[in-house]
Enzyme design. Structure first.
Site, PDB file in Angstrom:
ATOM      1  CG  ASN A  27      -0.015   0.092   2.585  1.00 24.20           C
ATOM      2  OD1 ASN A  27      -0.025   1.161   3.223  1.00 24.20           O
ATOM      3  ND2 ASN A  27       0.561  -0.825   3.068  1.00 24.20           N
ATOM      4  CG  ASP A  28       3.401   4.426  -0.495  1.00 24.67           C
ATOM      5  OD1 ASP A  28       3.253   5.464  -0.538  1.00 24.67           O
ATOM      6  OD2 ASP A  28       4.275   3.861   0.228  1.00 24.67           O
ATOM      7  N   GLY A  48       8.266   1.314   4.333  1.00 26.15           N
ATOM      8  CA  GLY A  48       7.504   0.032   3.704  1.00 26.15           C
ATOM      9  C   GLY A  48       6.223  -0.129   3.956  1.00 26.15           C
ATOM     10  CE  LYS A  49       3.232   5.180   3.072  1.00 21.43           C
ATOM     11  NZ  LYS A  49       4.517   5.366   2.675  1.00 21.43           N
ATOM     12  NE  ARG A  50       7.378  -4.902   3.490  1.00 18.03           N
ATOM     13  CZ  ARG A  50       7.649  -4.171   2.150  1.00 18.03           C
ATOM     14  NH1 ARG A  50       7.030  -3.166   1.812  1.00 18.03           N
ATOM     15  NH2 ARG A  50       8.593  -4.677   1.637  1.00 18.03           N
TER      16      ARG A  50
END
Lengths: 306, 306
Positions: A110-111, B107-109
């Protein structure tokens, strides 16, 4: 090529099996004979881990490709070993596809706009390789987390449309604390129901001949009542259903994710299949055979639903 | 080692500069002389891309390490080139740390329990390497998306606590469609405000001597009114602020993210610094110098706020 949702539903129908095997390798559960061989060749290195994971996965894929339509490698378990781990992920994708399986990369990426585009191109589409658009990881689908709204999803649906690929957007996850966010009220809906209306909208432009969209939804198996509501809110979405088996969901719990004719969902099992040899008390050498038996058992249990 | 929030605030104070440089390489914007050298050595391959990215990043890092406290590589831009790209990410982390910079992996993990643990261990902590816990990517902090609730965050805070690392949880992103989710009403709060109360709670057990928590928050620069409210709801969170420059936010827009004494936030600029040579119409050979000038300009602009 064929539309992702059509490919997936066709393969599920061919095999009469709406199951996806989660390829979630954990070093401690990989059979000793595989680990020892890798260490003998590469020492106690990340390269050895990568080789052990790939050999393990090949065994599972070989043992299930004729009975299971798809695999879902969880990228975290590869990525946590750095670039060698990441290579094992890429090789797993390729090998499973060679054996006719559909690959859903579980990355929950996601971004925003241009960054989401990089994820979409890298995982599903073509990247710029010195002015030559080139396929890279090339999985068939990817899981995606929707926290950023349409900006974060549109780059994925564009690649899905161009490359006949799919995404599964997290709507309702199977974990105990999911309600902290997904169970909150937004207007007169629960948050996950509101998300479902967004997902339905995102998927409208990429519907295949099967009637299903390239934009699917992740719907945990542990909330059957909620699944019924979500099924109605997302008529064109294929549900990717985690939480069966190890996380507590059973065949009855996943039933509301399906249409009455047995279409509309694919149920994941990871540990319950790939590490079935441990639970069955079998030697590591029998891990692939044990996985096949567990996959057949799951197929049978799901088959009883319809 | 020192608590992550203390390390970051100390370094910001030492340099009087609450800036983080986003290392978001895009092949088309890497100066020709770097691309040509990489292609001459490795051909038009992902290996060449990885070498070009790393050389480019080293130039930026060398030119800014004495004036900028931190870098934020966006993992998508590396990962989209597969394992070679991922190696360039790992090498960038190491190089920046050698030069004294703090590295925030963007990284928005996100995932549930055991999978979130794999991300936390791989990116920030120790992984099981044949029974030896071993550092792997070893960044100082990672951005995390909160869609799954506490289950998805607790494995990260555990690693932060044990390894003196940090996370920045997405609360309010800088993109146009953020409101579709983050701007919805949950009870009498906006969704992002509700998220802020969760983040504040998650961070309570890992507060350093600076008064700031190892659990920070991502707060886009494009919603200054909302930032004021979020600053009050999360007194102990360091705000990581994207959207400055290229995405439309200016120095005044980021001001509400800071306390009056200039602490409490770090502002990211990516393209505006690393590709400053393009905008300035300078030759590619001057890219590092142009980046330093842009970083000094940003420091000056932010310095005028307090």
């Amino acid at each position: 090529m064929t539309h992702f949702a059509d490919r997936l539903t066709n393969r599920i129908n061919q095999l009469s099996n709406p199951t996806v095997v989660g390829l979630d390798p954990r070093l401690g559960s990989i059979p000793h004979f595989i680990r020892e061989k890798a260490v003998a060749e590469f020492g106690k290195t990340t390269e050895a881990v990568a080789h052990a994971f790939l050999e393990f996965n090949k065994g599972i894929i070989d043992a299930t490709a004729d009975i299971v339509p798809a695999v879902k490698p969880q990228i975290a378990f590869y990525e946590c070993y750095g670039h060698h781990g990441f290579l094992a992920y890429e090789e797993t994708v390729k090998y499973a596809q060679q054996k006719g399986m559909i690959v859903i990369g579980d990355g929950k990426r996601n971004d925003i706009g241009s960054t989401a585009q990089a994820y979409a191109e890298g995982h599903l589409g073509l990247v710029d390789l010195f002015d030559t658009p080139t396929p890279m990881i090339n999985a068939d689908a990817l899981t995606v987390t929707p926290y950023l709204g349409t900006d974060g999803i549109a780059p994925f649906t564009k690649v899905c449309d161009e490359q006949e690929k799919g995404i599964f957007v997290l709507v309702r996850t199977s974990n105990p604390s999911a309600d902290e966010i997904q169970g909150q009220s937004v207007g007169d809906q629960l948050f996950d129901e509101y998300m479902a209306t967004l997902v339905e909208g995102w998927g409208r432009e990429v519907i295949g001949e099967s009637g299903f969209s390239a934009v699917g939804a992740v719907i945990g198996a542990t909330y059957p009542e909620e699944a019924r509501i979500l099924r109605n809110l997302m008529p064109n979405q294929i549900f990717l259903v985690p939480g069966y088996g190890a996380q507590g969901g059973g065949a009855d719990d996943v039933k509301p994710c399906f249409y009455a004719n047995g279409t509309g969902a694919i149920v994941n099992s990871s540990r319950g299949i790939i590490f079935a040899y441990e639970k069955a008390g079998k030697p590591g050498e029998a891990y692939a055979e044990a996985a096949r038996e567990a996959a057949l058992m799951m197929k049978e249990n799901l088959g009883k639903l319809f």
